[in-house]
Design a protein around this motif. Sequence first.
Motif, PDB file in Angstrom:
ATOM      1  N   ARG A  95      43.949  -0.683 -23.949  1.00 53.18           N
ATOM      2  CA  ARG A  95      43.776   0.341 -22.909  1.00 53.18           C
ATOM      3  C   ARG A  95      44.300   1.643 -23.486  1.00 53.18           C
ATOM      4  N   THR A 109      40.499   6.936 -19.109  1.00 54.22           N
ATOM      5  CA  THR A 109      41.064   5.676 -19.574  1.00 54.22           C
ATOM      6  C   THR A 109      39.931   4.754 -20.016  1.00 54.22           C
ATOM      7  N   GLU A 111      39.080   0.885 -21.473  1.00 55.07           N
ATOM      8  CA  GLU A 111      39.528  -0.487 -21.707  1.00 55.07           C
ATOM      9  C   GLU A 111      38.471  -1.243 -22.496  1.00 55.07           C
ATOM     10  N   SER A 306      39.354  -7.106 -17.186  1.00 55.26           N
ATOM     11  CA  SER A 306      40.213  -5.930 -17.106  1.00 55.26           C
ATOM     12  C   SER A 306      41.428  -6.120 -18.001  1.00 55.26           C
ATOM     13  N   PHE A 307      41.946  -5.013 -18.514  1.00 54.20           N
ATOM     14  CA  PHE A 307      43.142  -5.058 -19.351  1.00 54.20           C
ATOM     15  C   PHE A 307      44.316  -5.611 -18.562  1.00 54.20           C
TER      16      PHE A 307
END
Length: 539
Positions: A95, A109, A111, A306-307
Amino acid sequence: MSDNMDDTYSSATRHMPRIVREYEVLRIAGQISGDRVPNAANAAIREVLKWAQRRCGGRLPSEAWERKSFDYLSGGRNSSCVRLQSATSDLWAIRADDPDKTVAERVWTTEVVVGLLQDQPVQFSARLLVSTPEADPQIEPHTPGFIQQVVENCGLFKNKRPFFLAPTIFETEEDAEELIGYMIDPSRQLPIFVVTLAENEQTNPATLDTVALSRAVLGIGYVALLHPAATWRLTERFGKLRSVFGGAARVYLPGFSDDADPYIHHLVLANQLETVESAARAARWMRQLAAKESILRTKLGRDVLSFAAIRNANLQLRQEDLRNEDASPNDQLKAANELIDSLKTQVSSLDSEQEYYVAEYEKERSRAELSESQAQKSAYRIQQLIRQIKDKGDDPDMDIAFPANWSEFSAWCDEKLAGRLVLTPNAHRGTRGPMFTDAETAARCLLWLASDCRDQRINGGGGSINNVTIMDGIQNASCGSDTYDFDWNGRRFSADWHIKNGGNTRDPSRCLRIYYCFDPQTQQIVVSDMPAHRRSGAT
């Protein structure tokens, strides 16, 4: 009193911190090509790290290049990485934050997750998010630069179809067959942006930059550039209403088929691409559509990881290891606090995602209600205009030309009977090369339904159309015990009428049946099935 309260509230809110929200811009999910899976994964990770290094404002730690977990803090350009390994999987996730260079307080951001799963190709997913205090951020989506690096140096594909930086060019009718196959593929998840060349254009459109568009939607859409010869094949297959040609462009969303609603798959006319400015507007809309579709059609936790979810799993394993090692209470408390903070981040991300879907649902519901209202108004207006024409002694269908064969049938219905009669997808499928050979007779029956029958139903004459002769040997009749229910446009209907030819023949080449009902809401005849005899309990 009210003014004083307003003043007090305004004064208080001026000292409150601005609310920063995180918006998801797009999602990418695919696989990395390569016979040697670990090497392919390492190559993709290396490309992502090179991209992250250029944006972090310094040098990533040595752990980064050793594929280990790390945290890099650099005044807003932070990067965090987690490596989660087990006996059957190896997940690498990063991320990275990057402040916007022109908009204050806006932070991008990114990811990325690269996963090795047993007996599978390398799984690759990415998310682009933006954090901002803006209430309605105006964003022109563009896939991150490392996607280009991965495509060029590693190979990225989805559903066995590779991504390319440049648009795919289709010059001949034979080339178009490949595109048609992909357009109607039920497993397709990405939109196809088909851009056509006008007769005087040789290689590229004069205004629309298809190369820039292809790079902008890389991983979330495909761009196809068609020469005139290829567009003829599309028109021959799908008809004019579902085709695109003459310098126009069209987006074919997933789920497109021969009987798809042509108005769902948006057409950008050639005159809407005449200037550089108008073409740029169309390109922005296409990029926004591709980004929106990427979020709606990929599932978080299934297609895209998702991170936060991977970090949470890693922290849970770490906490368990500390307990098994009988670590000090301080170390265990520190690990627990890290897990709590990470879970809070994940919950916040899930809340944002839920808010996004609720907002999209409200938008779609409003659009559906508006479309339904407009459809009803259009239906009444069509009926009014037809009545005015007939009052003058004219017949609006007097010079109508009928289709000579079944390949022209669907397009003819969409063009000549629009607003008065509609074929359901099942009826559309029935008109694809049926054994009943007389397409013109079937078309004449539909015209009777769209005119005489529809007029009587609108005026309340339900029973008067029973056993009416439409033409020699062909009647309209109630279905009786053969009435059946079907779904169309999100509603349930009963096909209680049908058109049939004389006799009791079951020879498919001579037997005609058209099953239908009248929808008072849209003022249309809805044809559920045709032209074959439908199997029922009696048959």
